[in-house]
Motif scaffolding. Structure first.
Motif, PDB file in Angstrom:
ATOM      1  N   PHE A  25       0.834  -1.200   0.000  1.00 28.49           N
ATOM      2  CA  PHE A  25       0.000   0.000   0.000  1.00 28.49           C
ATOM      3  C   PHE A  25       0.869   1.251   0.000  1.00 28.49           C
ATOM      4  CE2 PHE A  25      -2.503   3.424   1.624  1.00 28.49           C
ATOM      5  CZ  PHE A  25      -3.770   3.202   1.129  1.00 28.49           C
ATOM      6  N   ASP A  26       1.851   1.291   0.882  1.00 28.23           N
ATOM      7  CA  ASP A  26       2.726   2.458   0.982  1.00 28.23           C
ATOM      8  C   ASP A  26       3.470   2.698  -0.324  1.00 28.23           C
ATOM      9  OD1 ASP A  26       4.207   4.595   2.376  1.00 28.23           O
ATOM     10  OD2 ASP A  26       5.898   3.220   2.134  1.00 28.23           O
ATOM     11  N   LEU A  27       4.063   1.655  -0.868  1.00 33.36           N
ATOM     12  CA  LEU A  27       4.821   1.824  -2.101  1.00 33.36           C
ATOM     13  C   LEU A  27       3.926   2.272  -3.256  1.00 33.36           C
ATOM     14  CD1 LEU A  27       7.183  -1.278  -1.859  1.00 33.36           C
ATOM     15  CD2 LEU A  27       7.811   1.130  -1.578  1.00 33.36           C
ATOM     16  N   TYR A  28       2.732   1.747  -3.331  1.00 36.07           N
ATOM     17  CA  TYR A  28       1.836   2.054  -4.447  1.00 36.07           C
ATOM     18  C   TYR A  28       1.169   3.430  -4.279  1.00 36.07           C
ATOM     19  CZ  TYR A  28      -1.728   1.421  -8.017  1.00 36.07           C
ATOM     20  OH  TYR A  28      -2.522   1.567  -9.132  1.00 36.07           O
ATOM     21  N   HIS A  29       0.571   3.665  -3.128  1.00 36.97           N
ATOM     22  CA  HIS A  29      -0.225   4.883  -2.940  1.00 36.97           C
ATOM     23  C   HIS A  29       0.591   6.091  -2.485  1.00 36.97           C
ATOM     24  CE1 HIS A  29      -4.207   3.310  -3.739  1.00 36.97           C
ATOM     25  NE2 HIS A  29      -3.861   2.216  -3.099  1.00 36.97           N
ATOM     26  N   ASN A  30       1.596   5.865  -1.670  1.00 37.14           N
ATOM     27  CA  ASN A  30       2.352   6.996  -1.115  1.00 37.14           C
ATOM     28  C   ASN A  30       3.633   7.305  -1.885  1.00 37.14           C
ATOM     29  OD1 ASN A  30       0.404   7.220   0.895  1.00 37.14           O
ATOM     30  ND2 ASN A  30       1.517   5.852   2.259  1.00 37.14           N
ATOM     31  N   GLN A  31       4.268   6.267  -2.406  1.00 33.51           N
ATOM     32  CA  GLN A  31       5.536   6.475  -3.094  1.00 33.51           C
ATOM     33  C   GLN A  31       5.412   6.342  -4.609  1.00 33.51           C
ATOM     34  OE1 GLN A  31       8.937   4.674  -1.173  1.00 33.51           O
ATOM     35  NE2 GLN A  31       7.787   4.483   0.733  1.00 33.51           N
ATOM     36  N   ASP A  32       4.201   6.076  -5.078  1.00 35.31           N
ATOM     37  CA  ASP A  32       3.882   6.060  -6.510  1.00 35.31           C
ATOM     38  C   ASP A  32       4.690   5.032  -7.309  1.00 35.31           C
ATOM     39  OD1 ASP A  32       2.165   7.030  -8.467  1.00 35.31           O
ATOM     40  OD2 ASP A  32       3.624   8.492  -9.189  1.00 35.31           O
ATOM     41  N   PHE A  33       4.976   3.890  -6.703  1.00 33.18           N
ATOM     42  CA  PHE A  33       5.637   2.800  -7.421  1.00 33.18           C
ATOM     43  C   PHE A  33       4.606   2.102  -8.305  1.00 33.18           C
ATOM     44  CE2 PHE A  33       9.080   3.593  -4.818  1.00 33.18           C
ATOM     45  CZ  PHE A  33       9.998   2.568  -4.669  1.00 33.18           C
TER      46      PHE A  33
END
Length: 114
Positions: A25-33
């Motif tokens: 979730f963090d990588l996808y939504h917050n860090q735009d991976f």
């Protein structure tokens, strides 16, 4: 659901997610991976990342449907802004006691926002 709403859901219910779901979730939504970038970072398949994200987002939405915490939060924010706008109109009143009361209302509304 947009990223802001999904982030709010995470803020409220994120502790219900597994560590792997939190990371995805963090990588996808917050860090735009991208899904591929996350898969490479975590050493899993792209499908595995997709499944983790899908389960996490479903869980967050489900909790919101049951509790409505984010919906109430957003509604409260709009209401507080209305209160601040209305009280701000009274700050220019000719009566000093009305101006002082308007400032107290604005301060209380701003404290509520925090």
């Amino acid at each position: 659901m947009d990223t802001l709403e999904m982030s709010l859901l995470y803020d409220y219910y994120g502790e219900l997610l597994t560590d792997r779901q939190k990371m995805c979730f963090d990588l996808y939504h917050n860090q735009d991976f991208s899904l591929s970038e996350i898969a490479q970072e975590l050493g899993v398949s792209r499908q595995g990342v997709y499944d983790n994200l899908n389960r996490a987002e479903s869980l967050l939405r489900n909790m919101e449907e049951k509790t409505g915490c984010v919906r109430r939060e957003l509604s409260n924010r709009k209401t507080v802004q209305k209160i601040i706008r209305a009280a701000s109109q009274l700050e220019d009143h000719s009566d000093a006691s009305v101006r002082a009361l308007a400032q107290k209302i604005i301060t209380a509304a701003q404290d509520f926002e925090e």
